[in-house]
Design a protein around this motif. Sequence first.
Motif, PDB file in Angstrom:
ATOM      1  N   HIS A 197       0.824  -1.205   0.000  1.00  0.00           N
ATOM      2  CA  HIS A 197       0.000   0.000   0.000  1.00  0.00           C
ATOM      3  C   HIS A 197       0.865   1.265   0.000  1.00  0.00           C
ATOM      4  O   HIS A 197       0.470   2.285   0.571  1.00  0.00           O
ATOM      5  CB  HIS A 197      -0.930   0.011   1.218  1.00  0.00           C
ATOM      6  N   LEU A 198       2.019   1.219  -0.660  1.00  0.00           N
ATOM      7  CA  LEU A 198       2.857   2.419  -0.731  1.00  0.00           C
ATOM      8  C   LEU A 198       2.081   3.572  -1.351  1.00  0.00           C
ATOM      9  O   LEU A 198       2.164   4.718  -0.900  1.00  0.00           O
ATOM     10  CB  LEU A 198       4.118   2.122  -1.546  1.00  0.00           C
ATOM     11  N   ASP A 199       1.318   3.271  -2.390  1.00  0.00           N
ATOM     12  CA  ASP A 199       0.493   4.287  -3.049  1.00  0.00           C
ATOM     13  C   ASP A 199      -0.710   3.567  -3.650  1.00  0.00           C
ATOM     14  O   ASP A 199      -0.584   2.883  -4.663  1.00  0.00           O
ATOM     15  CB  ASP A 199       1.304   4.988  -4.141  1.00  0.00           C
ATOM     16  N   GLY A 200      -1.849   3.676  -2.993  1.00  0.00           N
ATOM     17  CA  GLY A 200      -3.005   2.920  -3.432  1.00  0.00           C
ATOM     18  C   GLY A 200      -2.813   1.441  -3.136  1.00  0.00           C
ATOM     19  O   GLY A 200      -2.368   1.062  -2.052  1.00  0.00           O
ATOM     20  N   LEU A 201      -3.111   0.604  -4.107  1.00  0.00           N
ATOM     21  CA  LEU A 201      -2.996  -0.847  -3.960  1.00  0.00           C
ATOM     22  C   LEU A 201      -2.131  -1.388  -5.088  1.00  0.00           C
ATOM     23  O   LEU A 201      -2.447  -1.193  -6.264  1.00  0.00           O
ATOM     24  CB  LEU A 201      -4.387  -1.496  -4.017  1.00  0.00           C
ATOM     25  N   THR A 202      -1.039  -2.038  -4.742  1.00  0.00           N
ATOM     26  CA  THR A 202      -0.204  -2.710  -5.741  1.00  0.00           C
ATOM     27  C   THR A 202      -0.298  -4.208  -5.507  1.00  0.00           C
ATOM     28  O   THR A 202      -0.097  -4.688  -4.390  1.00  0.00           O
ATOM     29  CB  THR A 202       1.267  -2.262  -5.648  1.00  0.00           C
ATOM     30  N   VAL A 203      -0.642  -4.934  -6.563  1.00  0.00           N
ATOM     31  CA  VAL A 203      -0.737  -6.386  -6.538  1.00  0.00           C
ATOM     32  C   VAL A 203       0.369  -6.926  -7.431  1.00  0.00           C
ATOM     33  O   VAL A 203       0.398  -6.643  -8.631  1.00  0.00           O
ATOM     34  CB  VAL A 203      -2.112  -6.865  -7.036  1.00  0.00           C
TER      35      VAL A 203
END
Length: 293
Positions: free
Chosen positions: A268-274
């Motif tokens: 969750h560094l910036d929004g949502l990364t999958v």
Amino acid sequence: EGSAMAMRNMGVEKSQNLLDEYVDHLLALVDVSNIRPLKIVIDAGNGMGGYTPPAVFKRLNAEVIEMYFELDGTFPNHEANPIDPANLVDLQKAVKKHGADIGLAFDGDADRCFLVDEKGALVNPSALTSLIATRELKKYPASNIIYNLISSRAVKEVVEENGGTAIRSRVGHSYIKKLMADSGAVFGGEHSGHFYFRDFWKADSGMLAALHAIAALGESEKALSSLLKEFNRYHSSGEINSAVEDSSNSMKTIEDLYGSKEGVVIDHLDGLTVDAKDWWFNLRAPNTEPILI
């Protein structure tokens, strides 16, 4: 006594043209003195790209074909926003028409620069980030390089292969500028076409990024598409905007869906990364409208 004090507090007005000193500084950072002759098309978009680049390019071993250099804040030809591919169509056509080696497109204040290769194809900003990173790491070995989290995986790989340390950042110039200051990074690249340089007061410069690309191209006998081939390692969907009723709920639904899958890493560094082994995506919710980017 009052009038004497007023006189002492009066300032002095001075007018000074700094354009030549600006060009001197840029050319001190990137050596273009020994490049081969190049043909370059520049789309200034009727913005500041029609004022500052001519002062730089008149010192280069290059034939420059000018497009929309007239300063006009009504932007009569197209919006001065090169991140939108529709605004690069004229440049792409001109590069192919004139058989140019490279095309450059600047935004309104010329702090962003996008490239078009000799085939008229758009250059992925991540590839340009990788190219500049290799050059800066030759000059400053084992340095920190910043990239934002929507950049290609290739950027991190290239930085590490060239002995640097890759630092991942949130999207946005304020975050990258702070990281530049905190980490002492020599260079930072953003997928939006902003490129930041420690030697340029840790600020972004479209012209300096363009000079790095031109220097690399001019020092090589390769075409730009061939020069960048090693940096274009993966396919990219580009930015996709999706309308949703509730951004937060949609993000949670997606996180729940993918978070339980084996081999998937969530952050969750910036929004949502999958992030999975063979693919990844990032979702961010702007504050201004119900969409996911």
